[in-house]
Design a protein around this motif. Structure first.
Motif, short mmCIF file in Angstrom:
data_model
loop_
_atom_site.label_atom_id
_atom_site.label_comp_id
_atom_site.label_asym_id
_atom_site.label_seq_id
_atom_site.Cartn_x
_atom_site.Cartn_y
_atom_site.Cartn_z
N ASP A 6 -30.61 24.65 30.41
CA ASP A 6 -29.48 24.63 31.35
C ASP A 6 -28.15 24.28 30.71
O ASP A 6 -27.11 24.41 31.35
N VAL A 7 -28.16 23.79 29.48
CA VAL A 7 -26.91 23.33 28.86
C VAL A 7 -26.75 23.93 27.48
O VAL A 7 -27.68 23.89 26.66
N VAL A 8 -25.60 24.50 27.24
CA VAL A 8 -25.24 24.95 25.90
C VAL A 8 -23.94 24.25 25.55
O VAL A 8 -22.98 24.27 26.31
N GLY A 9 -23.91 23.60 24.38
CA GLY A 9 -22.70 22.89 24.00
C GLY A 9 -22.91 22.06 22.77
O GLY A 9 -23.95 22.14 22.11
N LEU A 10 -21.91 21.26 22.44
CA LEU A 10 -21.96 20.42 21.25
C LEU A 10 -22.65 19.11 21.61
O LEU A 10 -22.06 18.23 22.23
N LEU A 11 -23.90 18.98 21.20
CA LEU A 11 -24.70 17.82 21.58
C LEU A 11 -25.00 16.90 20.41
O LEU A 11 -25.21 15.70 20.60
N ALA A 12 -25.05 17.43 19.20
CA ALA A 12 -25.45 16.64 18.03
C ALA A 12 -24.37 15.65 17.64
O ALA A 12 -23.18 15.85 17.91
N LYS A 13 -24.81 14.57 16.98
CA LYS A 13 -23.88 13.56 16.50
C LYS A 13 -24.47 12.91 15.25
O LYS A 13 -25.69 12.71 15.17
N THR A 14 -23.62 12.59 14.29
CA THR A 14 -24.06 11.88 13.09
C THR A 14 -23.75 10.40 13.24
O THR A 14 -22.61 10.03 13.55
N LEU A 15 -24.77 9.57 13.03
CA LEU A 15 -24.66 8.13 13.26
C LEU A 15 -25.15 7.36 12.05
O LEU A 15 -25.90 7.89 11.23
N PRO A 16 -24.74 6.10 11.91
CA PRO A 16 -25.24 5.30 10.78
C PRO A 16 -26.69 4.89 10.99
O PRO A 16 -27.08 4.44 12.07
N MET A 17 -27.49 5.06 9.93
CA MET A 17 -28.89 4.61 9.97
C MET A 17 -29.13 3.67 8.80
O MET A 17 -28.72 3.95 7.67
N GLN A 18 -29.80 2.56 9.07
CA GLN A 18 -29.98 1.50 8.09
C GLN A 18 -31.39 1.55 7.50
O GLN A 18 -32.37 1.64 8.24
N ILE A 19 -31.48 1.50 6.17
CA ILE A 19 -32.77 1.46 5.48
C ILE A 19 -32.80 0.21 4.61
O ILE A 19 -31.88 -0.01 3.81
N SER A 20 -33.82 -0.61 4.78
CA SER A 20 -33.94 -1.86 4.03
C SER A 20 -35.03 -1.75 2.97
O SER A 20 -36.16 -1.36 3.27
N PHE A 21 -34.68 -2.12 1.74
CA PHE A 21 -35.61 -2.11 0.62
C PHE A 21 -35.92 -3.55 0.21
O PHE A 21 -35.01 -4.34 -0.02
N ASP A 22 -37.20 -3.88 0.13
CA ASP A 22 -37.58 -5.18 -0.42
C ASP A 22 -38.97 -5.06 -1.03
O ASP A 22 -39.65 -4.05 -0.87
N ASN A 23 -39.37 -6.11 -1.73
CA ASN A 23 -40.63 -6.07 -2.47
C ASN A 23 -41.87 -6.09 -1.58
O ASN A 23 -42.99 -5.93 -2.07
#
Length: 283
Positions: free
Chosen positions: A128-145
């Motif tokens: 039912d909808v055609v349009g600009l829907l996508a968005k780029t957002l910050p995603m956090q990745i944590s590295f530890d031992n």
């Protein structure tokens, strides 16, 4: 789309009431932007994050593009890895990107830009909808031992769902939460997996869109674009000639492909029991 499949089944098209207009979607987004749950989510998610290096944009010599093809064998191995371990292609590719950034500059937490479609949140049918829907957002990745490879991948899978759920916030909130948010998007990974094939109810290809040409502009200084909808699949690198030489680009992509190849060769037991930091140090 609905009418197309109706005709394929030799059924009569029924007159339908008017679907949702894009303006209805915009109204929905506006209402969600005032939802305090979304604002609180982002405040808690990236609270206190500090970028390791200040970012300055240089734009004199323009951008250049280079292609790095993926072999059919690599594609099959990636698909098999995803299928056996229950991860999507995007989770695998974001894991590799975050790993490359960690190798280049080891730190406990990395924030990258991740693109979400927005279609999972639609208050109506996809059709039912055609349009600009996508968005780029910050995603956090944590590295530890204490984090295994599968821990990192599972975290990325969960966060992709969560950040999409809270994607509708006004740009102004970043001034308070993450003032230097543009640093998340100076480099990025884009997965282009557009649906160019349609399948019937027997699982057979009903029609296919022939790829003709792809043109896009990115404001990033270094962008990896994964094109999975055309053959042969490839990595397309769009980079700033002011910040990167061709030699630097080739080095980064060779490293990206090396990490990718190493990951998809691991068994389920190995990704579950191998520490991500130790694994990256030994590559």
């Amino acid at each position: 789309i609905h009418n197309y499949f109706t005709l394929c089944d030799n059924r009569k098209i029924q007159t339908q009431s008017k679907g949702q207009a894009y303006s209805d979607y915009v109204r929905y987004v506006y209402q969600e932007q005032n939802n305090s749950q979304h604002i609180n989510y982002w405040k808690n998610y990236i609270n206190g994050y500090i970028f390791s290096q200040p970012y300055t944009r240089k734009r004199k010599n323009g951008n250049r593009i280079e292609q790095f093809p993926l072999t059919e064998s690599q594609i099959q191995m990636i698909q098999r890895f995803c299928r056996l371990n229950g991860f999507t292609l995007s989770v695998v590719l974001y894991t590799i990107w975050a790993s490359l950034l960690y190798i280049e500059n080891p730190r406990k937490t990395i924030i990258i830009g991740a693109t979400v479609s927005g279609r999972n949140l639609l208050p109506c049918s996809y059709d039912d909808v055609v349009g600009l829907l996508a968005k780029t957002l910050p995603m956090q990745i944590s590295f530890d031992n204490n984090s295994s490879i599968v821990d990192i991948m599972t975290g990325i899978r969960t966060d992709l769902i969560d950040i999409e759920e809270h994607m509708h916030v006004t740009p102004e909130i970043w001034l308070d939460i993450l003032p230097n948010i543009q640093e998340c998007f100076s480099e990025g990974l884009t997965i282009q997996n557009y649906p160019v094939q349609a399948y019937n109810n027997k699982g057979e290809i009903d029609f296919q869109i022939e790829f003709y040409q792809s043109n896009y502009y990115t404001d990033m200084d270094f962008s990896i674009s994964i094109k999975t909808f055309i053959q042969p699949n490839s990595l397309e690198i769009n980079y700033s000639a002011d910040r990167y030489s061709s030699k630097m680009v080739h080095h980064r992509i060779n490293l990206y492909l090396h990490i990718l190849q190493s990951l998809i060769q691991l068994t389920q037991s190995e990704i579950k029991n191998t520490c991500i930091i130790s694994w990256l140090k030994n590559l």
